[in-house]
Design a protein around this motif. Structure first.
Motif, PDB file in Angstrom:
ATOM      1  N   PRO A 121       0.835  -1.202   0.000  1.00 52.07           N
ATOM      2  CA  PRO A 121       0.000   0.000   0.000  1.00 52.07           C
ATOM      3  C   PRO A 121       0.872   1.256   0.000  1.00 52.07           C
ATOM      4  O   PRO A 121       2.041   1.209   0.359  1.00 52.07           O
ATOM      5  CB  PRO A 121      -0.784  -0.117   1.299  1.00 52.07           C
ATOM      6  N   GLU A 152       1.509   5.166 -10.059  1.00 50.64           N
ATOM      7  CA  GLU A 152       1.109   4.348  -8.894  1.00 50.64           C
ATOM      8  C   GLU A 152      -0.383   4.500  -8.627  1.00 50.64           C
ATOM      9  O   GLU A 152      -1.041   3.557  -8.201  1.00 50.64           O
ATOM     10  CB  GLU A 152       1.888   4.759  -7.633  1.00 50.64           C
ATOM     11  N   ASN A 177      -4.454   1.405  -9.547  1.00 52.75           N
ATOM     12  CA  ASN A 177      -5.647   0.981  -8.807  1.00 52.75           C
ATOM     13  C   ASN A 177      -6.581   2.133  -8.451  1.00 52.75           C
ATOM     14  O   ASN A 177      -7.468   1.964  -7.615  1.00 52.75           O
ATOM     15  CB  ASN A 177      -5.252   0.259  -7.513  1.00 52.75           C
ATOM     16  N   LYS A 188      -7.098   2.713  -4.669  1.00 50.18           N
ATOM     17  CA  LYS A 188      -7.577   1.658  -3.775  1.00 50.18           C
ATOM     18  C   LYS A 188      -6.468   1.104  -2.888  1.00 50.18           C
ATOM     19  O   LYS A 188      -6.744   0.450  -1.899  1.00 50.18           O
ATOM     20  CB  LYS A 188      -8.222   0.522  -4.570  1.00 50.18           C
ATOM     21  N   ASP A 189      -5.224   1.360  -3.247  1.00 48.66           N
ATOM     22  CA  ASP A 189      -4.099   0.884  -2.447  1.00 48.66           C
ATOM     23  C   ASP A 189      -3.366   2.053  -1.767  1.00 48.66           C
ATOM     24  O   ASP A 189      -2.233   1.939  -1.360  1.00 48.66           O
ATOM     25  CB  ASP A 189      -3.128   0.066  -3.304  1.00 48.66           C
ATOM     26  N   HIS A 190      -4.041   3.185  -1.634  1.00 50.25           N
ATOM     27  CA  HIS A 190      -3.487   4.366  -0.972  1.00 50.25           C
ATOM     28  C   HIS A 190      -4.228   4.596   0.348  1.00 50.25           C
ATOM     29  O   HIS A 190      -5.429   4.358   0.434  1.00 50.25           O
ATOM     30  CB  HIS A 190      -3.654   5.606  -1.843  1.00 50.25           C
ATOM     31  N   TYR A 245      -8.326  -5.000   1.853  1.00 49.06           N
ATOM     32  CA  TYR A 245      -6.967  -4.467   1.947  1.00 49.06           C
ATOM     33  C   TYR A 245      -6.624  -4.303   3.418  1.00 49.06           C
ATOM     34  O   TYR A 245      -7.442  -3.858   4.211  1.00 49.06           O
ATOM     35  CB  TYR A 245      -6.843  -3.097   1.263  1.00 49.06           C
ATOM     36  N   PHE A 278      -3.856  -2.553   5.958  1.00 46.35           N
ATOM     37  CA  PHE A 278      -2.772  -1.588   6.070  1.00 46.35           C
ATOM     38  C   PHE A 278      -2.166  -1.678   7.451  1.00 46.35           C
ATOM     39  O   PHE A 278      -2.851  -1.996   8.430  1.00 46.35           O
ATOM     40  CB  PHE A 278      -3.269  -0.166   5.869  1.00 46.35           C
TER      41      PHE A 278
END
Length: 143
Positions: free
Chosen positions: A8, A47, A51, A54-56, A134, A136
């Motif tokens: 992430p 980056e 996605n 969605k991965d931040h 996800y 994190f």
């Protein structure tokens, strides 16, 4: 083959600190400007494009409602950061959950004072049962 489990992206944008600077005595465009600029900047990054955010994730340091202002009346509270196109996919760690599945409550450390092991295990079991595609992890610096 590229792994589907990509790391992430932590966004070092502390939305609550930014909002606090402009919350009182400023018009809505001033309160919203940093968030608008951030989303525009992110949209140009490869980056982000992979996605669409969605991965931040980021840390708000405030309640989720403070970032969901829906009108541009100066008297209305907060910013519109979480209603901006592009921000809906970002995971935001807040001090209490909001109306979005991407607002994750991480209470202040003073909020959770388990008095026994059972309460800790109850909380862990609750978290394990959440539907979270996800995961994190964030560890702050020593103080």
């Amino acid at each position: 083959m590229i792994s589907r489990l990509l790391p992430p992206f932590f966004m070092p944008y502390y939305a609550g600190l930014d909002l606090r600077r402009h919350l009182w005595g400023f018009n809505t465009s001033m309160r919203d400007s940093s968030g608008v600029d951030l989303i525009a900047w992110l949209a140009r990054k490869p980056e982000w494009k992979r996605n669409l955010g969605k991965d931040h994730f980021l840390i708000s340091s405030r309640i989720a409602r403070d970032f969901r202002r829906k009108s541009n009346r100066k008297s209305d509270w907060g910013s519109n950061f979480r209603v901006l196109p592009g921000s809906e996919n970002i995971t935001m760690l807040t001090i209490e959950s909001g109306s979005s599945e991407n607002d994750i409550a991480v209470p202040y450390p003073t909020y959770f004072h388990p008095s026994n092991d059972f309460q800790v295990h109850q909380w862990q079991e609750f978290i394990r049962k959440q539907n979270r595609p996800y995961l994190f992890s964030f560890a702050g610096a020593r103080r």
